[in-house]
Scaffold this motif. Structure first.
Motif, PDB file in Angstrom:
ATOM      1  N   SER A  48      52.943 -15.330  13.578  1.00  0.00           N
ATOM      2  CA  SER A  48      53.651 -14.069  13.799  1.00  0.00           C
ATOM      3  C   SER A  48      54.346 -13.675  12.487  1.00  0.00           C
ATOM      4  CB  SER A  48      54.686 -14.261  14.896  1.00  0.00           C
ATOM      5  OG  SER A  48      55.630 -15.215  14.471  1.00  0.00           O
ATOM      6  N   PRO A  49      54.689 -12.379  12.345  1.00  0.00           N
ATOM      7  CA  PRO A  49      55.365 -11.950  11.119  1.00  0.00           C
ATOM      8  C   PRO A  49      56.663 -12.732  10.856  1.00  0.00           C
ATOM      9  CG  PRO A  49      54.744 -10.041  12.454  1.00  0.00           C
ATOM     10  CD  PRO A  49      54.417 -11.250  13.258  1.00  0.00           C
TER      11      PRO A  49
ATOM     12  N   TRP B  98      52.439 -15.065  20.111  1.00  0.00           N
ATOM     13  CA  TRP B  98      51.650 -14.311  19.116  1.00  0.00           C
ATOM     14  C   TRP B  98      50.343 -15.049  18.837  1.00  0.00           C
ATOM     15  CZ3 TRP B  98      52.994  -9.886  15.978  1.00  0.00           C
ATOM     16  CH2 TRP B  98      52.024  -9.583  15.009  1.00  0.00           C
TER      17      TRP B  98
ATOM     18  N   GLU C 235      52.860  -5.701   8.848  1.00  0.00           N
ATOM     19  CA  GLU C 235      54.114  -4.955   8.749  1.00  0.00           C
ATOM     20  C   GLU C 235      53.882  -3.455   8.567  1.00  0.00           C
ATOM     21  OE1 GLU C 235      57.309  -8.388   7.588  1.00  0.00           O
ATOM     22  OE2 GLU C 235      56.620  -7.103   5.950  1.00  0.00           O
TER      23      GLU C 235
ATOM     24  N   THR D 289      55.902  -6.633  17.567  1.00  0.00           N
ATOM     25  CA  THR D 289      56.788  -7.101  16.496  1.00  0.00           C
ATOM     26  C   THR D 289      58.110  -7.620  17.051  1.00  0.00           C
ATOM     27  OG1 THR D 289      55.793  -5.488  15.018  1.00  0.00           O
ATOM     28  CG2 THR D 289      57.889  -6.462  14.313  1.00  0.00           C
TER      29      THR D 289
END
Ligand code: ADE
Length: 333
Positions: free
Chosen positions: A239-240, A255, A285, A310
């Motif tokens: 995941s980010p 995620w 992003e 997100t």
């Protein structure tokens, strides 16, 4: 973190109920099942009952009926391994003792840590990892396509191996099973951190079990996080917030599960084809996500995509995901 450290320091333990005597374990050294970050996994066999571990396992609820004289997988660390690998391996073993038994996990059965080489004995899964399992079937189905064999037609008379044909229902069944396992892990306060098809094992061609707990950590609560120091991590599954801040939670496993759903529905496809791992964070992003694969049902894609939300608060948890997938399966059945 201190108490976590403490959990793993009392090794090797004497009179540990999980400990197996080496003479009760046959390892087929020519039956290598795979090799991991350290050591290799071999096929093996438990002789008699795992000595003394009966109490430990019945406490944890392992079904003892099937543990005697059974096929097992043995993860073994070579004697020449460095001290860091050894302590990491002992930590993995200690963690597995605390996982408890669940049908959808590759459960620990016993260990040998009183002398080297250290061994971790787990359930044997007859069909190897899910990634290879799916890719093999993908290749087979493409070959039938090439020969213009219409395997989906009930009237098809050509000879082929029906077991190699993956239906959407079977794929959904894998996804549902894995979501049950991950729901269990997250409710017990664990983050797996390496949820991917390569770490899911297949048994008797239809049961998926979550394996490889080498990166798994106990984080006390579903909302807590594990701050990693970095290291070799699978960027395309992360995941980010995990890529950017090394923050691992049950939600970062969610995620990764979305990526795993992609691997399942594409029969072992590689996520983000054509994008380099270094470019993934920028890609995510800027709001981009993987498109709906060919032949992927809309409601399946909708769950997959929701895993890639997100915001951690808006990203669903495993209970919600498991319910939605189970409903989809019911509708097919
Ligand atoms: N490869 C790695 N672990 C395995 C297991 N438990 N069963 C079968 N193959 C494996």
């Amino acid at each position: 973190r201190e108490s976590e450290q403490q959990r793993y320091t009392d090794f090797p333990r004497k009179n540990d109920l999980w400990e197996l005597e080496r003479r009760n374990l046959i390892i087929y050294e020519d039956g290598k099942l795979g090799s991991g970050a350290f050591g290799a996994v071999y096929k093996g066999k438990l002789i008699g009952k795992a000595n003394g571990s009966k109490d430990a396992r019945s406490t944890l609820g392992v079904n003892l009926m099937r543990v005697e004289n059974c096929e097992v997988a043995v993860k073994m660390l070579p004697e020449y391994a460095d001290e860091l690998s050894k302590s990491e391996f002992l930590r993995e073993i200690a963690l597995m003792k605390t996982l408890g038994y669940h049908e959808r996990l590759v459960n620990m059965l016993a260990c040998i840590t009183e002398s080297e080489p250290y061994c971790l004995v787990v359930e044997y899964c007859s069909d190897g990892d899910l990634l290879h399992f799916l890719r093999e079937r993908c290749k087979y189905m493409l070959k039938l396509d090439e020969q213009q064999i219409d395997y989906s037609s009930p009237e098809c008379e050509a000879e082929f191996d029906r077991e190699m044909i993956m239906t959407v229902k079977q794929l959904l069944m894998f996804a549902v099973q894995i979501s049950y396992g991950l729901e269990y892990l997250s409710q017990k306060g664990f983050v797996h951190r390496d949820v991917a098809a390569r770490n899911v094992l297949v048994h008797q061609k239809q049961y998926a079990k979550i394996g490889d707990f080498g990166l798994c950590r106990f984080i006390y609560a579903e909302s807590a996080n594990y701050k990693s120091k970095g290291g070799r991590l699978p960027i395309k599954w992360m995941s980010p917030e995990a890529i950017r801040h090394y923050e691992f939670t049950a939600k970062s496993d969610v995620w990764s599960f979305g990526i795993l759903m992609f691997e399942i529905i594409t029969l072992g496809g590689t996520p983000y084809p054509g994008i380099q791992p270094d470019d993934i964070l920028t890609y995510l992003e800027s709001g981009c996500r993987m498109q709906q694969p060919d032949n992927c049902p809309d409601d399946y894609y909708s769950v997959m995509k929701s895993c890639w939300t997100t915001s951690l608060d808006e990203r669903p948890d495993f209970s919600f995901i498991r319910q939605r997938l189970a409903q989809q399966l019911e509708r097919i059945t």
